[in-house]
Design a protein around this motif. Structure first.
Motif, PDB file in Angstrom:
ATOM      1  N   GLY A   1       6.022   6.542   7.915  1.00 20.96           N
ATOM      2  CA  GLY A   1       7.285   6.936   8.539  1.00 20.96           C
ATOM      3  C   GLY A   1       8.141   5.748   8.923  1.00 20.96           C
ATOM      4  O   GLY A   1       9.377   5.791   8.829  1.00 20.96           O
ATOM      5  N   THR A   2       7.505   4.655   9.344  1.00 22.09           N
ATOM      6  CA  THR A   2       8.238   3.460   9.728  1.00 22.09           C
ATOM      7  C   THR A   2       8.985   2.869   8.542  1.00 22.09           C
ATOM      8  O   THR A   2      10.152   2.491   8.654  1.00 22.09           O
ATOM      9  N   THR A   3       8.322   2.810   7.396  1.00 25.56           N
ATOM     10  CA  THR A   3       8.945   2.258   6.199  1.00 25.56           C
ATOM     11  C   THR A   3      10.131   3.100   5.769  1.00 25.56           C
ATOM     12  O   THR A   3      11.200   2.578   5.445  1.00 25.56           O
ATOM     13  N   ARG A   4       9.962   4.407   5.799  1.00 25.99           N
ATOM     14  CA  ARG A   4      11.059   5.303   5.428  1.00 25.99           C
ATOM     15  C   ARG A   4      12.247   5.124   6.377  1.00 25.99           C
ATOM     16  O   ARG A   4      13.391   5.071   5.956  1.00 25.99           O
ATOM     17  N   ALA A   5      11.987   4.999   7.676  1.00 31.27           N
ATOM     18  CA  ALA A   5      13.058   4.826   8.651  1.00 31.27           C
ATOM     19  C   ALA A   5      13.774   3.490   8.460  1.00 31.27           C
ATOM     20  O   ALA A   5      15.007   3.415   8.573  1.00 31.27           O
ATOM     21  N   LEU A   6      13.039   2.437   8.145  1.00 29.22           N
ATOM     22  CA  LEU A   6      13.658   1.132   7.909  1.00 29.22           C
ATOM     23  C   LEU A   6      14.559   1.156   6.679  1.00 29.22           C
ATOM     24  O   LEU A   6      15.658   0.582   6.687  1.00 29.22           O
TER      25      LEU A   6
ATOM     26  N   ILE B   1      12.109   7.700  -2.427  1.00 24.12           N
ATOM     27  CA  ILE B   1      10.932   8.419  -1.947  1.00 24.12           C
ATOM     28  C   ILE B   1       9.850   7.396  -1.606  1.00 24.12           C
ATOM     29  O   ILE B   1       9.558   6.493  -2.397  1.00 24.12           O
ATOM     30  N   VAL B   2       9.280   7.543  -0.403  1.00 22.84           N
ATOM     31  CA  VAL B   2       8.196   6.672   0.047  1.00 22.84           C
ATOM     32  C   VAL B   2       6.916   7.498   0.071  1.00 22.84           C
ATOM     33  O   VAL B   2       6.868   8.553   0.694  1.00 22.84           O
ATOM     34  N   GLU B   3       5.869   7.016  -0.640  1.00 27.32           N
ATOM     35  CA  GLU B   3       4.599   7.738  -0.716  1.00 27.32           C
ATOM     36  C   GLU B   3       3.459   6.804  -0.339  1.00 27.32           C
ATOM     37  O   GLU B   3       3.514   5.600  -0.591  1.00 27.32           O
ATOM     38  N   ARG B   4       2.411   7.396   0.222  1.00 28.89           N
ATOM     39  CA  ARG B   4       1.210   6.634   0.572  1.00 28.89           C
ATOM     40  C   ARG B   4       0.290   6.575  -0.639  1.00 28.89           C
ATOM     41  O   ARG B   4       0.219   7.505  -1.431  1.00 28.89           O
TER      42      ARG B   4
ATOM     43  N   ARG C   1       0.814  -1.215   0.000  1.00 25.08           N
ATOM     44  CA  ARG C   1       0.000   0.000   0.000  1.00 25.08           C
ATOM     45  C   ARG C   1       0.848   1.266   0.000  1.00 25.08           C
ATOM     46  O   ARG C   1       0.324   2.363  -0.059  1.00 25.08           O
ATOM     47  N   LEU C   2       2.173   1.094   0.068  1.00 24.88           N
ATOM     48  CA  LEU C   2       3.096   2.220  -0.019  1.00 24.88           C
ATOM     49  C   LEU C   2       3.839   2.150  -1.332  1.00 24.88           C
ATOM     50  O   LEU C   2       4.211   1.065  -1.791  1.00 24.88           O
ATOM     51  N   LYS C   3       4.062   3.291  -1.937  1.00 21.06           N
ATOM     52  CA  LYS C   3       4.776   3.350  -3.213  1.00 21.06           C
ATOM     53  C   LYS C   3       6.212   3.795  -2.919  1.00 21.06           C
ATOM     54  O   LYS C   3       6.435   4.881  -2.386  1.00 21.06           O
ATOM     55  N   ILE C   4       7.173   2.945  -3.267  1.00 26.89           N
ATOM     56  CA  ILE C   4       8.581   3.243  -3.050  1.00 26.89           C
ATOM     57  C   ILE C   4       9.219   3.429  -4.419  1.00 26.89           C
ATOM     58  O   ILE C   4       9.124   2.555  -5.278  1.00 26.89           O
ATOM     59  N   SER C   5       9.868   4.588  -4.619  1.00 27.37           N
ATOM     60  CA  SER C   5      10.468   4.864  -5.917  1.00 27.37           C
ATOM     61  C   SER C   5      11.870   5.432  -5.736  1.00 27.37           C
ATOM     62  O   SER C   5      12.211   5.998  -4.702  1.00 27.37           O
ATOM     63  N   LEU C   6      12.675   5.271  -6.781  1.00 24.22           N
ATOM     64  CA  LEU C   6      14.054   5.751  -6.791  1.00 24.22           C
ATOM     65  C   LEU C   6      14.217   6.696  -7.964  1.00 24.22           C
ATOM     66  O   LEU C   6      13.939   6.336  -9.105  1.00 24.22           O
ATOM     67  N   SER C   7      14.652   7.932  -7.678  1.00 24.16           N
ATOM     68  CA  SER C   7      14.887   8.887  -8.753  1.00 24.16           C
ATOM     69  C   SER C   7      15.951   9.884  -8.322  1.00 24.16           C
ATOM     70  O   SER C   7      15.929  10.380  -7.186  1.00 24.16           O
ATOM     71  N   ASP C   8      16.875  10.165  -9.213  1.00 24.15           N
ATOM     72  CA  ASP C   8      17.944  11.141  -8.984  1.00 24.15           C
ATOM     73  C   ASP C   8      18.745  10.856  -7.714  1.00 24.15           C
ATOM     74  O   ASP C   8      19.098  11.765  -6.968  1.00 24.15           O
TER      75      ASP C   8
END
Length: 181
Positions: free
Chosen positions: A66-71, A51-54, A40-47
């Protein structure tokens, strides 16, 4: 929106990140870590930034943001710098030593306590009263340190036991002897 979750993660030089179906794999000079996160979270890589988005505003999705970003940040830090926890052993006769890659502790029991070396964990004993636990996975390093500390948590009266480096505790004064009649 989560203040931590919306911060981008900067990927340092020498670290490679691949993202496939919310499985993030991070490779760096200290090793490789991989973990699968909630879809349910969108994780992307750019530049050079992760970036983690809901994808929705549901309460449990918000809590994962926030937990996913911290991990993921801990994974990037682990493969680039690593993590270390230092333990101080205080007490008469309490000491640590290395037996090959394993850690042997004398903590006042009738037998020595032996900790087997795990994959991704290294023990160092710079002095008999100091143990340094290092590795790339923050969760594993801190869990091993907590398991070692659990054998002799600090005594609130005498201060004997296994302490985290820099831990501050106030010792209790003990029983005051009362005046007799």
């Amino acid at each position: 929106m989560s203040r931590i979750g919306r911060k981008p993660i900067v990927v340092p030089q020498g670290v490679n990140v691949t993202i496939e179906d919310n499985t993030v794999t991070v490779q760096g000079p200290k090793g490789t870590l991989a973990q699968t996160f909630d879809p349910r979270l969108k994780i992307s890589l750019s530049d050079g930034q992760i970036i983690v988005e809901r994808t929705s505003e549901e309460k449990d999705v918000k809590s994962l943001h926030g937990t996913t970003r911290a991990l993921i940040q801990n994974m990037v830090t682990g493969v680039s710098n690593g993590f270390a926890v230092t333990l101080k052993i205080k007490g008469v006769g309490y000491r640590a030593e290395l037996k090959g890659k394993d850690l042997q502790l004398s903590l006042g029991f009738s037998h020595p306590v032996l900790f087997q070396s795990l994959d991704g964990i290294a023990y160092q004993v710079p002095s008999p009263d100091t143990v340094v636990i290092t590795g790339t996975d923050k969760h594993l390093v801190t869990q091993v340190a907590a398991n070692i500390r659990a054998y002799r948590i600090p005594d609130p009266y005498k201060g004997k036991g296994i302490w985290y480096e820099g831990e501050q505790r106030t010792l209790k004064p003990g029983k005051a002897v009362g005046k007799g009649k």
